[in-house]
Design a protein around this motif. Structure first.
Motif, mmCIF file in Angstrom:
data_model
loop_
_atom_site.group_PDB
_atom_site.id
_atom_site.type_symbol
_atom_site.label_atom_id
_atom_site.label_comp_id
_atom_site.label_asym_id
_atom_site.label_seq_id
_atom_site.Cartn_x
_atom_site.Cartn_y
_atom_site.Cartn_z
ATOM 1 N N ASP A 282 2.738 2.281 6.658
ATOM 2 C CA ASP A 282 3.988 2.776 6.103
ATOM 3 C C ASP A 282 3.830 4.237 5.730
ATOM 4 O O ASP A 282 2.778 4.682 5.277
ATOM 5 C CB ASP A 282 4.386 1.968 4.859
ATOM 6 C CG ASP A 282 4.707 0.526 5.199
ATOM 7 O OD1 ASP A 282 5.093 0.282 6.351
ATOM 8 O OD2 ASP A 282 4.546 -0.340 4.327
ATOM 9 N N ILE A 283 4.905 5.001 5.900
ATOM 10 C CA ILE A 283 4.857 6.425 5.574
ATOM 11 C C ILE A 283 4.932 6.560 4.059
ATOM 12 O O ILE A 283 6.017 6.673 3.479
ATOM 13 C CB ILE A 283 6.002 7.182 6.260
ATOM 14 C CG1 ILE A 283 5.980 6.926 7.772
ATOM 15 C CG2 ILE A 283 5.902 8.672 5.996
ATOM 16 C CD1 ILE A 283 7.130 7.561 8.508
ATOM 17 N N LEU A 318 -2.049 9.603 2.185
ATOM 18 C CA LEU A 318 -2.218 9.781 0.745
ATOM 19 C C LEU A 318 -1.569 8.627 0.005
ATOM 20 O O LEU A 318 -0.557 8.075 0.449
ATOM 21 C CB LEU A 318 -1.594 11.100 0.283
ATOM 22 C CG LEU A 318 -2.146 12.392 0.894
ATOM 23 C CD1 LEU A 318 -1.439 13.586 0.274
ATOM 24 C CD2 LEU A 318 -3.651 12.493 0.700
ATOM 25 N N ASN A 319 -2.132 8.259 -1.133
ATOM 26 C CA ASN A 319 -1.556 7.214 -1.971
ATOM 27 C C ASN A 319 -0.482 7.819 -2.871
ATOM 28 O O ASN A 319 -0.706 8.835 -3.534
ATOM 29 C CB ASN A 319 -2.638 6.559 -2.831
ATOM 30 C CG ASN A 319 -3.619 5.764 -2.016
ATOM 31 O OD1 ASN A 319 -3.240 5.112 -1.042
ATOM 32 N ND2 ASN A 319 -4.888 5.803 -2.383
ATOM 33 N N VAL A 347 -0.345 15.315 -6.328
ATOM 34 C CA VAL A 347 0.102 13.994 -6.776
ATOM 35 C C VAL A 347 1.464 13.739 -6.132
ATOM 36 O O VAL A 347 2.500 14.089 -6.694
ATOM 37 C CB VAL A 347 0.198 13.913 -8.312
ATOM 38 C CG1 VAL A 347 0.542 12.480 -8.744
ATOM 39 C CG2 VAL A 347 -1.092 14.363 -8.970
ATOM 40 N N PRO A 348 1.490 13.151 -4.946
ATOM 41 C CA PRO A 348 2.768 12.971 -4.234
ATOM 42 C C PRO A 348 3.555 11.768 -4.737
ATOM 43 O O PRO A 348 2.985 10.779 -5.198
ATOM 44 C CB PRO A 348 2.316 12.758 -2.790
ATOM 45 C CG PRO A 348 0.979 12.094 -2.920
ATOM 46 C CD PRO A 348 0.340 12.680 -4.162
ATOM 47 N N THR A 349 4.866 11.864 -4.657
ATOM 48 C CA THR A 349 5.712 10.697 -4.873
ATOM 49 C C THR A 349 5.824 9.924 -3.566
ATOM 50 O O THR A 349 5.330 10.358 -2.527
ATOM 51 C CB THR A 349 7.105 11.133 -5.358
ATOM 52 O OG1 THR A 349 7.666 12.040 -4.399
ATOM 53 C CG2 THR A 349 7.032 11.831 -6.705
ATOM 54 N N ALA A 350 6.474 8.776 -3.603
ATOM 55 C CA ALA A 350 6.572 7.931 -2.410
ATOM 56 C C ALA A 350 7.365 8.646 -1.326
ATOM 57 O O ALA A 350 8.458 9.152 -1.572
ATOM 58 C CB ALA A 350 7.228 6.604 -2.757
ATOM 59 N N GLY A 351 6.799 8.706 -0.118
ATOM 60 C CA GLY A 351 7.472 9.310 1.007
ATOM 61 C C GLY A 351 7.509 10.824 0.998
ATOM 62 O O GLY A 351 8.189 11.429 1.819
#
Length: 453
Positions: A282-283, A318-319, A347-351
């Motif tokens: 999943d992306i 990335l998580n 620190v990425p958010t979802a997508g």
């Protein structure tokens, strides 16, 4: 929707619920189903004995709950058994236990099992597997596994089971490193028995090659009793900065197949277009590495990851909502590239597509010695390049020397050691690398002397 709670020495507990609305195709037309699934889980690690126990507790699903796979399989007829099985799971109890015996040089032991039943179906489907792993000297590893599965009546009919409603299997696997003769390679062999006279064996070689181990390859040959059900395969996969390539060939006693493919990802951003390795699963999130001018610099976040010819690349796995450390390998930077810090954290958010920006200085690296004119440039003076977009400065040491990076082939510098105009001086410079046959950018660290006036 779920909730997890850490219980300290007592382990951890979680509970979650899933709502599903499903449209199913039947002979009478489409029907809609609604249902819920509830799950309880418990996990505990025992440090004193190096044990881990996970009770994937219990999952219960209402009659109208279908997983995505169950909904896709709903209207798939099974021509072999003339049975279109429409079962969906009702409940499942699962237990997993592992014990590490490495401290005693006895390997490790793992036991797992589950019991589940289905709506509109009598009986239980049960599975038990026990495996033992150990290794000899020189990295030779082996494992032994026993697996038993008991099916319900319909699941037995729709499975490959041919011995009543149960299936037993014993397998042994051996892995031998071939590093002395073929770096990064392993030879593997396995034997499987269904305890009913059926036997299958397979042997092969797999490994990695190239500097970053980004080329993987495999080859294997398998056969059953009396040379029946033979099959084989060979192939390789290459992961590069701009994507992934694979090619393979496999065969069996009734088929031949050639497969090949290319896959990757493309990100369009404010600085242009960047090609990268394929997105995994999943992306969730990915990072765009920005290191302008640092071409072909290795990124320590995956196999075969390097910046492109402009200094950009994609880190595609990335998580979400977790700190991810993105790092460039300093030893792979060219001599005309210097970076202030080779590590950054995102620190990425979802997508999300997040920027992992690195501040680069592209140009010559020079150790400048100030020769004394009417006065000496004092210790601690701040030195900068005149007219440069790079705001970085160097500090003069006790020997009258300063290190600067990103310098052009010629220009001027300013040294300051106070606020008054009398407390600064200027010096012109011309680098040796910019003249004659030695003109090149990768000359490395240069040393020059200047007089500051």
């Amino acid at each position: 929707l779920g909730l997890g709670v850490g219980l300290g020495d007592w382990g951890a507990f979680s509970v979650d619920a899933t709502q599903a609305n499903t449209s199913l195709t039947t002979n009478e037309g489409d029907i809609n189903k609604k249902g819920q699934s509830y799950r309880f889980q418990y996990s505990k690690s025992i440090a004193a004995t190096d044990s881990t126990i996970t009770l994937a507790g219990y999952r219960y699903s209402t009659k109208g709950f279908y997983t995505l796979q169950e909904s896709l399989d709903y209207d798939q007829p099974d021509d072999t058994y003339n049975n279109n099985w429409h079962g969906n799971k009702r409940s499942k109890l699962q237990l997993t236990f592992s014990q590490n015996l490495v401290g005693l040089d006895w390997g490790s032991l793992a036991i797992s099992g589950y019991q589940q039943d289905y709506w509109n179906e009598e009986g239980y489907e049960r599975n038990l597997s026990v495996s033992y792993n150990n290794s000899f000297v020189n990295g030779i590893a082996w494992s032994l596994m026993y697996m038993y599965t008991q099916y319900t009546n319909k699941s037995a009919n729709t499975s490959s089971n041919t011995h009543a409603n149960n299936n037993k299997q014993v397998s042994i696997n051996v892995s031998i490193p071939l590093g002395k003769w073929l770096p990064g390679a392993y030879a593997t062999t396995s034997m499987n028995s269904d305890l009913h006279g059926g036997m299958y064996s397979q042997a092969g070689i797999s490994g990695t090659a190239l500097k970053d181990n980004n080329l993987s390859y495999y080859m294997s040959q398998g056969t059953g009793n009396n040379n029946q059900n033979y099959n084989g395969q060979v192939g390789m996969d290459y992961k590069g900065s701009y994507g992934e390539l694979n090619v393979g060939y496999n065969y069996s006693d009734n088929s031949r197949q050639v497969n090949y493919g290319a896959q990757g990802s493309v990100v369009v951003h404010q600085h242009g277009i960047t090609f990268g390795q394929p997105l995994v699963g999943d992306i969730s999130a990915l990072a765009l590495v920005e290191a302008p001018g640092a071409d072909n610099a290795k990124v320590n976040n995956g196999t075969g990851l390097s910046t492109d010819w402009r200094g950009y690349t994609i880190v595609p796995y990335l998580n979400s909502y977790r700190r991810s450390r993105i790092a460039l390998e300093p030893s792979t930077l060219k001599d005309d590239v210097d970076i202030k810090n080779n590590v950054t954290t995102v620190v990425p958010t979802a997508g999300a597509v997040v920027a992992a920006a690195f501040k680069t200085n592209v140009g010559h690296r020079v150790l400048i010695t100030f020769q004394q004119d009417k006065f000496a440039v004092p210790f601690g003076a701040m030195v900068s390049v005149d007219g440069s977009e790079n705001p970085d400065v160097g500090i003069v040491n006790e020997n009258g020397e300063v290190y600067l990076s990103g310098l052009p082939e010629r220009g001027s510098i300013t040294a300051k050691w106070g606020l008054n105009n009398e407390m600064k001086c200027h010096a012109d410079f011309v680098l040796p690398a910019s003249t004659g046959k030695n003109k090149r950018k990768d000359i490395g660290l240069q040393q020059i002397n200047v007089i500051c006036k």
